[in-house]
Design an enzyme around this catalytic site. Structure first.
Site, PDB file in Angstrom:
ATOM      1  N   THR A  72       0.832  -1.206   0.000  1.00 30.28           N
ATOM      2  CA  THR A  72       0.000   0.000   0.000  1.00 30.28           C
ATOM      3  C   THR A  72       0.866   1.256   0.000  1.00 30.28           C
ATOM      4  O   THR A  72       0.611   2.202  -0.756  1.00 30.28           O
ATOM      5  CB  THR A  72      -0.933  -0.010   1.239  1.00 30.28           C
ATOM      6  N   GLY A 199       6.146  -7.812   0.705  1.00 31.56           N
ATOM      7  CA  GLY A 199       6.797  -8.974   1.315  1.00 31.56           C
ATOM      8  C   GLY A 199       5.852 -10.115   1.661  1.00 31.56           C
ATOM      9  O   GLY A 199       6.129 -11.271   1.359  1.00 31.56           O
ATOM     10  N   CYS A 324     -16.967  -8.996   2.765  1.00 28.81           N
ATOM     11  CA  CYS A 324     -17.144  -9.393   4.153  1.00 28.81           C
ATOM     12  C   CYS A 324     -16.630  -8.311   5.079  1.00 28.81           C
ATOM     13  O   CYS A 324     -17.154  -8.090   6.161  1.00 28.81           O
ATOM     14  CB  CYS A 324     -16.412 -10.706   4.417  1.00 28.81           C
TER      15      CYS A 324
END
Ligand SMILES: *Cc1c(COP(=O)(O)O)cnc(C)c1O
Length: 391
Positions: A72, A199, A324
């Site tokens: 992000t 990662g 969800c």
């Protein structure tokens, strides 16, 4: 109970050799890489070695790799760098199926004066290249399009996009978080400006990512602070995680072939088994244009979350395509962009495999899931309303 982990597009297991490589940097080698003493300097050399390994995985130069805290952050850094270095241009392009890390930032930028073009995909999740080409303009500052989609696994024509942008002065960034480690990624062959990886999506630790910035590309930092990462990303290095990302990069590079042979065959076996043994099951995503580890299947007339809960009783981990997280019943923006019908989108399940999966696990899922679907359908008002017969 053993876990059958088939949710590797959400996150992956840290490989034991990666953890071993990381441990000394929590205990013995705690020096600061920026220090003048050799105790810290040794740590700096380990960061450099990790940078070499990440660069090798995507055929970049070590100097083109910036360590960040996650995928992000890499995405945000790239997008802000692109628009800051083209302050007069107010048009930015992306696809309709990006990960929230790109999608939500673009939505935010749309509210602050940017004109956004969202490139659609077809029913197989394939990018509409004609639409993309038609919407390029002199005002375009940035194109950010993912290498491969996290939900459908569909791979986008990154080299073709790069070609279309050649010599136009438009920054090209790709979120390759799902592609790196699963398919060959060669930044030199493609010719893009920036690329994100993470990662924890490739058997490294959570909380570390990298951004490739092509040598010569204009850049401005997102995290402004100390001189770390040559002033391109301030903040004392997350040494253990950087070392872990380096070791994981080396590892997945060595596993690329296995991913595209053995794991691909496992994925196909799972997909074929489920489609064959379950009536009204549909594949989402172009069959031959996908990541080797991903399959996204809609089980019509049942709720994805109910399927996940029942699979959970057998230790099977996967993901559903209805949102969800937000607690809403909205199907994911990816499935909506593909035009998956309401009755199918709600029952979509994504299985994402890794090199740790076995044939035994695949056969276990193929055995357990079809009866679960059948049971749920007996309870489903949609199924009865549709007048379908259980086969
Ligand atoms: C997981 C993911 C991200 C976010 O990476 P983090 O390291 O979790 O921040 C971004 N893009 C894609 C395609 C992903 O799958």
């Amino acid at each position: 109970m053993d876990i059958v982990y088939m949710d590797n597009n959400a996150t992956t297991k840290v490989d034991p050799v990666v953890l071993d490589a990381m441990m000394p940097y929590f205990t013995e080698f705690y020096g600061n890489a920026s220090s003048m003493h050799s105790f810290g300097g040794a740590v700096g050399r380990e960061i450099a070695a990790a940078r070499d390994k990440v660069a090798a995985l995507i055929n970049a130069e070590p100097g083109e790799i910036i360590f960040t805290s996650c995928g992000t952050e890499s995405d945000s850094t790239a997008i802000y760098a692109a628009i800051r270095s083209n302050p007069n241009k107010k048009h930015i392009i992306t696809s309709r199926v990006e990960h929230p890390a790109v999608k939500n930032l673009y939505e935010y930028l749309a509210k602050t004066g940017y004109r956004v073009t969202w490139v659609p995909v077809d029913k197989d999740g394939v990018l509409d290249m004609d639409f993309f080409r038609r919407h390029l303009s002199d005002d375009t500052a940035l194109v950010s399009i993912m290498w491969a989609n996290n939900e459908s696994g569909v791979i986008f024509p990154i080299a073709e996009i790069a070609d279309a942008l050649k010599d136009k002065g438009i920054v090209f960034h790709s979120d390759a978080v799902q592609a790196v480690g699963k398919v060959p990624v060669d930044v030199k062959a493609v010719g893009l400006d920036m690329l994100s990886l993470s990662g924890h999506k490739l058997h490294g630790p959570k909380g570390v990512g990298a951004l490739y910035v092509r040598k010569g590309a204009k850049f401005s930092p997102f995290m402004i602070g100390g001189h770390q990462e040559r002033g391109r990303r301030g903040g004392t290095e997350n040494v253990a995680s950087i070392v872990g990302l380096g070791r994981a990069s080396e590892l997945v590079k060595g596993h690329l072939e296995e991913m595209n042979t053995r794991v691909r065959a496992l994925r196909d076996r799972l997909e074929e088994g489920l489609l064959k043994n379950t009536p009204n099951a549909l594949l989402n995503g172009a069959k031959d244009l996908r990541l080797p580890n991903t399959t996204n299947i809609s089980f019509e007339y049942v709720e994805g979350e109910a399927i996940l809960l029942m699979m959970d009783q057998f230790g099977i981990c996967a993901s559903s395509g209805s949102a969800c997280t937000s607690g809403s019943l909205e199907p994911s923006h990816v499935l909506r962009a593909m035009g998956v019908p309401f009755t199918a989108a709600h029952g979509s399940i994504r299985f994402s495999l890794s090199t740790y999966n076995t044939e035994k696990e695949v056969d276990f899922v193929v055995e357990k899931l079809p009866p679960i679907i059948e049971r749920l359908r007996h309870m489903s008002p949609f199924w009865k309303g549709a007048g379908c017969q259980l086969q």
